[in-house]
Write an enzyme that holds these catalytic residues in place. Structure first.
Site: not given
Length: 344
Positions: A83-84, A109, A178-180, A245, A281, A309
């Site tokens: 994340n940020r 990330h 970070h799987a979509y 998000d 997330q 996440e």
């Protein structure tokens, strides 16, 4: 009974250091997952629908080349901090650290070359694979030699991902995968017909660069109240949302707990997320734009996948009232997330 197979997947380009990339195939009666030694990337995750038909439910690429080029972290383990981090800056023990800015004014990330863009050393286990690496002191601006282990194990319908780390100097750390996902099958147009619930009473509002403002806001009466299942498409319309998000604040505790559930009525596929982490997330693929050619020549438009996440809260290193994100020498970072697949 889980079988584990390893095979060659490709070679890293010379400008990225060369090196063999291997693929590990974990298979039970109900789940089949493929994971690379590059970025610990989940490239394929096949589960059954209610008729017993397998489909691949994660976005990704057919070849290594897709993953070595720029992409939105498909399937990868991200770190040293997921994340940020606001302005890519933090202070620790009287010293200021400046990280690479790769997300507007922020660091995202892990920076320019995070854990998703390196080769890991694999060790095959009876029911899975353990990847390890040493992140050297100063890598991407972070302090301390950090030894990291990421272990994937498959038993029946359950994929467990365990993250462990030890450091030589105090450092922030927060690891996630970070799987979509698209439970209709990767390459399906959107996730609007998915029903989702998240066990969280509060979430983190963010500023216009996606950094938490510091407020921990109640979900009650807002678009972020996902404690009862909502159908994603209708919910986004109802609240005029571009998508999610956001970090959802989970009930604290070191024990495993169920934190999110996604159900896809047309196929009956269900995914539960259990974790020991303090945050999750929820991201609805808002930045996907159809420009990437994925597996089987599929394109991935906006909202064609979701991510859940599990991690520490974003920018926690700059927010003392957020859960502790610092690992000290002599301690061990140890978190596990479990993905449980079933049909209804």
């Amino acid at each position: 009974m889980t079988t584990v197979r390893r095979e060659a997947f490709g070679r890293m380009p010379p400008e990225q250091g060369g090196g063999e990339v291997e693929k590990f195939v974990l298979q039970s009666d109900s789940v089949r997952v493929e994971i690379l030694s590059f970025g610990c990337i989940i490239t394929t995750l096949e589960t059954k629908d209610r008729d017993g038909q397998f489909s691949d439910v994660v976005l990704g690429f057919d070849t290594l080349e897709g993953y070595t080029r720029k992409h939105p972290f498909f399937g990868a383990v991200v770190g040293r901090v997921a994340n940020r981090i606001g302005k890519g800056k933090f202070s620790l023990e009287g010293k200021e650290y400046q990280l690479f800015l790769n997300n507007g004014p922020n660091s995202l990330h892990g920076g320019a070359k995070g854990f998703d863009k390196v080769l890991w050393s694999p060790q095959v286990l009876p029911n899975g694979v353990c990847f390890s690496r040493l992140s050297p002191d100063g890598e991407e601006g972070y302090p301390g030699d950090l030894k990291v282990w990421v272990t994937y194990t498959l038993s029946g319908r359950e994929l467990a991902i365990n993250y462990r780390a030890q450091t030589s100097k105090t450092t922030p750390i927060s690891l996630t995968n970070h799987a979509y996902f698209n439970l209709a099958g990767q390459g399906s147009r959107d996730v609007y017909d998915h029903e989702i619930s998240i066990e969280a009473d509060s979430y983190l509002p963010v500023d216009d660069t996606q950094i938490p403002t510091g407020e921990v806001a109640a979900v009650q009466g807002t678009a972020f109240d996902l404690r009862q299942p909502v159908q994603l498409g209708k919910h986004l319309q109802k609240f005029h949302l571009n998508g999610f998000d956001h970090n959802f604040c989970l009930h604290r505790g070191q024990d495993r707990r169920l934190v999110a559930r996604v159900f896809h009525p047309p196929t009956g596929r269900t995914m539960e997320v259990h974790t020991t982490q303090p945050g999750i997330q929820f991201y609805t693929g808002n930045n996907l734009d159809g420009s990437l050619k994925g597996k089987g020549a599929a394109t991935y438009p906006k909202h064609s996948a979701f991510c859940l996440e599990t991690q520490n809260w974003p920018d926690a290193v700059n927010k003392p009232h957020f859960p502790n994100v610092l690992l000290h020498p002599g301690e061990e970072y140890n978190h596990t997330t479990w993905l449980v697949f079933s049909t209804a």
